[in-house]
Enzyme design. Structure first.
Site, short mmCIF file in Angstrom:
data_model
loop_
_atom_site.label_atom_id
_atom_site.label_comp_id
_atom_site.label_asym_id
_atom_site.label_seq_id
_atom_site.Cartn_x
_atom_site.Cartn_y
_atom_site.Cartn_z
N TYR A 202 0.85 -1.19 0.00
CA TYR A 202 0.00 0.00 0.00
C TYR A 202 0.89 1.24 0.00
O TYR A 202 1.70 1.44 0.91
CB TYR A 202 -0.92 -0.01 1.23
CG TYR A 202 -1.82 1.20 1.28
CD1 TYR A 202 -2.88 1.34 0.39
CD2 TYR A 202 -1.61 2.22 2.21
CE1 TYR A 202 -3.70 2.45 0.41
CE2 TYR A 202 -2.43 3.33 2.24
CZ TYR A 202 -3.47 3.45 1.34
OH TYR A 202 -4.28 4.56 1.37
N ARG A 291 -9.34 1.59 -23.77
CA ARG A 291 -10.38 2.43 -24.40
C ARG A 291 -9.98 3.89 -24.32
O ARG A 291 -8.94 4.21 -23.73
CB ARG A 291 -11.70 2.25 -23.64
CG ARG A 291 -11.51 2.56 -22.18
CD ARG A 291 -12.80 2.61 -21.41
NE ARG A 291 -12.56 2.58 -19.97
CZ ARG A 291 -12.27 3.61 -19.21
NH1 ARG A 291 -12.13 4.81 -19.75
NH2 ARG A 291 -12.08 3.50 -17.92
P1 ADP Z 1 -10.30 0.21 -9.61
O1 ADP Z 1 -10.24 -0.53 -10.90
O2 ADP Z 1 -11.20 -0.44 -8.57
O3 ADP Z 1 -10.58 1.67 -9.78
P2 ADP Z 1 -7.39 0.60 -9.32
O4 ADP Z 1 -6.42 -0.51 -9.24
O5 ADP Z 1 -7.43 1.41 -10.59
O6 ADP Z 1 -8.85 0.04 -8.95
O7 ADP Z 1 -7.17 1.59 -8.13
C1 ADP Z 1 -8.04 2.67 -7.87
C2 ADP Z 1 -7.41 3.66 -6.94
O8 ADP Z 1 -7.07 3.01 -5.68
C3 ADP Z 1 -6.08 4.25 -7.43
O9 ADP Z 1 -6.27 5.36 -8.29
C4 ADP Z 1 -5.47 4.64 -6.10
O10 ADP Z 1 -6.12 5.81 -5.65
C5 ADP Z 1 -5.87 3.50 -5.17
N1 ADP Z 1 -4.84 2.39 -5.15
C6 ADP Z 1 -4.79 1.31 -5.96
N2 ADP Z 1 -3.72 0.52 -5.68
C7 ADP Z 1 -3.07 1.11 -4.65
C8 ADP Z 1 -1.86 0.81 -3.89
N3 ADP Z 1 -1.13 -0.28 -4.11
N4 ADP Z 1 -1.50 1.66 -2.91
C9 ADP Z 1 -2.25 2.77 -2.64
N5 ADP Z 1 -3.38 3.12 -3.30
C10 ADP Z 1 -3.80 2.32 -4.30
#
Ligand code: ADP
Length: 448
Positions: A202, A291
């Site tokens: 995280y 996309r």
């Molecule tokens: P989703 O497809 O559910 O939107 P993502 O993987 O794109 O999931 O992540 C969405 C958001 O969650 C990211 O833009 C960021 O804000 C947070 N996030 C995702 N992975 C992490 C990580 N490893 N550490 C901290 N924040 C994260």
């Protein structure tokens, strides 16, 4: 070239695609639900076909209805926009079986990138840096515990099929691991019918930086810089800008080349976005969207290109109109997402627009499908417009955005436009000093 394109979408993005088709001399077919009979995309298209009732599951998401609309109108190509069926590999496969061109990547590429574990593996293979974590599916809590000890807390549990933050759990220390692992699994099975969970380190204060890529499906691919989408609320983007205030041209070139090279190896076709978290000078891949993105206009503004036109060109088997060496980033662009929502709670605010005045003048682009007297239906996404400004520098872009927000009039419903007026006054935003938690932290402080 296609003589007719069906747009499998609604609202501002349907209009956006129609506009480019008109400039290219291509006829357009709009599809609409019964709730959208008076929508602007229907008025602007050359033809239109009603594809079902208001609920999107029976209209904009109904593959048989859209195939029928193609047959009725004689459309041999479909632009999916964003959302709805744009990342549905089955849809693009069925279109292919019907000899209708899906304007976008192959079903195989959509499928690989749609599964976040596969996507990470693929990107790692191509040398794109990823967030440290499990090598795929976690078998159980023991594996999660051993790995988390190695990586160090806090860690994040994520659903492979996830989207919109569902099935995502931050684990602060080992005592919470078992419980949260079970919770993530049950949320994931409920929402995605797939309880595959993986683990990531995280990151505490990252920025969301995404790279726009474009490929011709034959092994040529370019990158078009980054967009900084760190201003988020509940993992939803609120304001986007390019270039990012904190990315140097050396960093831009290095990460852009890595992404473009991955796309060359895949023979990726069309527009795509490689999303990263960025912290302490390092990029970590999180997912790829296969996309056009909502925020694509900021990239168009600084590169002076039309991404939809390029999508249509490569879908028709023609070359892209640029090579990497012709792509020059000029100036600065910012986009605000104007939602039909009431502040401060962001509750939906559908209703009738009694007055609408769009800002204008140099460097302003308003992408919206609303008009005076338009009744916003309560069934769909609350995004009703995107205000995009472009200027030579970030400082000038911010001033222009303030001016444009003052000119914007949307009466009859509540919108989020005042939120941007407040953000633009904030010193940290003005200094470009923000991360993915900044907006929520600030909104929480304001509430107190
Ligand atoms: P989703 O497809 O559910 O939107 P993502 O993987 O794109 O999931 O992540 C969405 C958001 O969650 C990211 O833009 C960021 O804000 C947070 N996030 C995702 N992975 C992490 C990580 N490893 N550490 C901290 N924040 C994260």
């Amino acid at each position: 070239m296609f003589n007719k394109i069906l747009i499998a979408n609604r609202g501002e993005i349907a209009l956006r695609v129609i506009r480019t088709c008109k400039e290219m001399g291509i006829k357009t077919v709009a599809v609409y639900s019964q709730a959208d009979a008076n929508a602007m995309h229907v008025r602007m298209a050359d033809e239109s076909v009603c594809i079902g009732p208001a609920e999107s599951s029976n209209s904009y998401l109904s593959i048989p209805s859209i195939i029928s609309a193609c047959e009725i109108s004689g459309s041999r190509a479909v632009h999916p926009g964003y959302g709805f069926l744009s990342e549905n590999s089955k849809f693009s496969e069925i279109l292919r079986d019907h000899n209708i061109k899906f304007i976008g990547p192959s079903p195989e590429h959509i499928r690989i990138m749609g599964d976040k574990i596969n996507a990470k593996k693929k990107m790692e293979e191509f040398g794109v840096p990823c967030v440290p974590g499990s090598n795929g599916k976690l078998k159980g809590t023991k594996e999660a515990r051993d790995l988390a000890r190695k990586i160090g807390y806090p860690i994040l549990l994520k659903a492979a099929a996830g989207g919109g933050g569902i099935g995502m759990k931050i684990v602060e220390n080992e005592a919470y691991l078992e419980n949260l692992f079970q919770q993530a699994k049950s949320e994931a099975i409920k929402s995605f019918n797939d309880d595959t969970i993986y683990l990531e380190k995280y990151l505490k204060k990252p920025r969301h930086i995404e790279v726009q890529i474009f490929g011709d499906g034959k092994g040529n691919a370019v990158h078009l810089g980054e967009r900084d989408c760190s201003l988020q609320r509940r993992h939803q983007k609120v304001l986007e800008e390019t270039p990012s205030p904190i990315i140097s041209s050396k960093e831009r070139k290095a990460i852009g080349e890595k992404c473009a090279s991955a796309m060359k190896m895949m023979k990726y076709e069309g527009a795509g976005t490689v999303e990263f978290l960025y912290e302490n000078g390092e990029f970590f891949f999180i997912e790829m969207n296969t996309r056009l993105q909502v925020e694509h206009p900021v990239t168009e503004a600084v590169f002076g290109i039309d991404l939809v036109r390029e999508q249509i060109m490569v879908a028709a088997g023609l070359p892209m109109s640029f090579k990497q060496e012709n792509l020059n980033l000029n100036g600065h662009a910012i986009e605000c997402r104007i939602n039909a929502e009431k502040l401060p709670q962001f509750t939906p605010s559908p209703g009738t627009i009694v007055q609408f005045h769009s800002p204008g003048g140099l460097g302003i682009r308003m992408d919206s499908a609303i008009y005076n007297g338009y009744r916003i239906p309560p069934y769909y996404d609350s995004l009703i417009g995107k205000l995009i400004v472009f200027a030579n520098t970030r400082e000038l872009a911010v001033k222009r955005l303030k001016r444009a927000l003052d000119e914007l009039i949307i009466d009859g419903i509540e919108t989020t436009s005042d939120l941007f007026k407040s953000i633009l006054k904030h010193e940290e935003f003005l200094n470009g000093d923000y991360n993915i938690h900044w907006l929520e932290n600030w909104l929480n402080q304001e509430k107190k």
